[in-house]
Design a protein around this motif. Sequence first.
Motif, PDB file in Angstrom:
ATOM      1  N   UNK A  28       0.823  -1.205   0.000  1.00 19.17           N
ATOM      2  CA  UNK A  28       0.000   0.000   0.000  1.00 19.17           C
ATOM      3  C   UNK A  28       0.860   1.260   0.000  1.00 19.17           C
ATOM      4  N   UNK A  29       0.373   2.285  -0.699  1.00 25.06           N
ATOM      5  CA  UNK A  29       0.974   3.609  -0.645  1.00 25.06           C
ATOM      6  C   UNK A  29       0.206   4.464   0.353  1.00 25.06           C
ATOM      7  N   UNK A  30       0.910   5.399   0.991  1.00 22.56           N
ATOM      8  CA  UNK A  30       0.252   6.366   1.857  1.00 22.56           C
ATOM      9  C   UNK A  30       0.003   7.624   1.035  1.00 22.56           C
ATOM     10  N   UNK A  70       6.850  -2.402  -0.969  1.00 25.86           N
ATOM     11  CA  UNK A  70       7.232  -3.510  -1.842  1.00 25.86           C
ATOM     12  C   UNK A  70       7.674  -3.043  -3.231  1.00 25.86           C
ATOM     13  N   UNK A  71       7.716  -1.726  -3.452  1.00 18.81           N
ATOM     14  CA  UNK A  71       8.176  -1.187  -4.724  1.00 18.81           C
ATOM     15  C   UNK A  71       7.115  -1.056  -5.788  1.00 18.81           C
ATOM     16  N   UNK A  72       5.895  -1.477  -5.506  1.00 22.90           N
ATOM     17  CA  UNK A  72       4.819  -1.362  -6.491  1.00 22.90           C
ATOM     18  C   UNK A  72       4.220   0.037  -6.440  1.00 22.90           C
ATOM     19  N   UNK A  99      -5.292  -0.494  -6.699  1.00 23.48           N
ATOM     20  CA  UNK A  99      -6.455   0.391  -6.779  1.00 23.48           C
ATOM     21  C   UNK A  99      -6.031   1.862  -6.810  1.00 23.48           C
ATOM     22  N   UNK A 100      -4.893   2.130  -7.417  1.00 28.44           N
ATOM     23  CA  UNK A 100      -4.323   3.468  -7.409  1.00 28.44           C
ATOM     24  C   UNK A 100      -3.813   3.794  -8.807  1.00 28.44           C
ATOM     25  N   UNK A 260      -5.786  -0.403 -11.547  1.00 21.88           N
ATOM     26  CA  UNK A 260      -4.801   0.683 -11.559  1.00 21.88           C
ATOM     27  C   UNK A 260      -4.620   1.230 -12.974  1.00 21.88           C
ATOM     28  N   UNK A 261      -4.540   0.341 -13.933  1.00 18.01           N
ATOM     29  CA  UNK A 261      -4.396   0.770 -15.327  1.00 18.01           C
ATOM     30  C   UNK A 261      -5.631   1.535 -15.788  1.00 18.01           C
ATOM     31  N   UNK A 262      -6.815   1.059 -15.415  1.00 18.05           N
ATOM     32  CA  UNK A 262      -8.052   1.741 -15.785  1.00 18.05           C
ATOM     33  C   UNK A 262      -8.098   3.152 -15.206  1.00 18.05           C
ATOM     34  N   UNK A 263      -7.750   3.282 -13.917  1.00 18.43           N
ATOM     35  CA  UNK A 263      -7.806   4.580 -13.262  1.00 18.43           C
ATOM     36  C   UNK A 263      -6.813   5.557 -13.876  1.00 18.43           C
ATOM     37  N   UNK A 264      -5.637   5.061 -14.225  1.00 18.47           N
ATOM     38  CA  UNK A 264      -4.643   5.918 -14.877  1.00 18.47           C
ATOM     39  C   UNK A 264      -5.152   6.396 -16.229  1.00 18.47           C
ATOM     40  N   UNK A 265      -5.743   5.501 -17.015  1.00 18.94           N
ATOM     41  CA  UNK A 265      -6.272   5.877 -18.331  1.00 18.94           C
ATOM     42  C   UNK A 265      -7.411   6.876 -18.194  1.00 18.94           C
ATOM     43  N   UNK A 266      -8.327   6.627 -17.269  1.00 20.68           N
ATOM     44  CA  UNK A 266      -9.458   7.533 -17.069  1.00 20.68           C
ATOM     45  C   UNK A 266      -8.979   8.921 -16.644  1.00 20.68           C
ATOM     46  N   UNK A 267      -7.991   8.975 -15.766  1.00 21.15           N
ATOM     47  CA  UNK A 267      -7.452  10.265 -15.340  1.00 21.15           C
ATOM     48  C   UNK A 267      -6.882  11.027 -16.530  1.00 21.15           C
TER      49      UNK A 267
END
Length: 309
Positions: A28-30, A70-72, A99-100, A260-267
């Motif tokens: 997870x990212x903060x 974890x580097x993701x 989910x980011x 994650x890929x979907x959210x990046x594309x939508x943004x």
Amino acid sequence: MRALLVDRSAPGGLRIGDAPAPAPAPHQALVRVAATSLNYGEVRHVLEDAPQGAVLGWDAAGVVERAAADGSGPAAGTPVVTLGVDGGWAELRAVDTEWLGAVPEGVDLGAISTLPVAGASALRALDRIGPILGRRILVTGATGGVGRYAVQLARLGGAEVVAVTGDPEGRGDALRALGAHEVIAAPAAAAAPVDGVVDQVGGRQLVEAYEQLAQHGTLVSVGHSGGDAEHFPYGTLYGDRGRHDRSVVSFHLLGCAGLARDLTWLAGQVASGALDPGTSWRGPWDRAQEAADLLLGRRLHGKAILDIG
């Protein structure tokens, strides 16, 4: 950290208060949250049953404060759009990197916060229908958050779009501006059979929309805002007269992989102006109850955004 807390003693059941900062898991990212958008489902159903002191919120956008161990996922300092089962109504959020999505620099994070549930649900529902280029796609609840995105994405995908709204005269011009070719008050008014349906309403409207499906058509049941049950009259499921191989598909966004890929594309689409986020209301988070009341009263056609902090 500061957060919108569930408090049964407060008006509307919410107040801004102090909550422990989240401790991210390795994957997870903060994220420091800049804005969140409200969804009808969370203020109508989730808030009702949430425990005292809970921090809710599905959608949020902000900036990565600490990258996943974890580097993701994106690096610290990256603007992001986030999805989760809770935690979006707070200054800090721990988010699964699956989910980011990364957001282009300089984009309004309030507009981006409208994407996770509404935009990703619309995108995945259309994907479930299959190739839509040259197909007729019907969208119920077309003036809602998911519906607006579904109309736009279907048009971008080359579909002929039929939008259903309870007020076609008052909302027709706005829906046509988003890409609808046909705006009607009920699925039964469709001028011709459709190849796919993205349904946000359920109940009687779902059944009526299903009856408009052509052979091999698919209805994806995304929302259930109508509140009534589905009763299929005798004969509705017959497969003759061009009705062979039609289907109704259930849907749950968090069951989808690769978000994650979907959210990046939508943004990126919002950043470029290809998608209109449809902000109907925006204000500071201490006015959360005002926004929730408007949603519950069906007085918003689009998204409500809260600026955090």
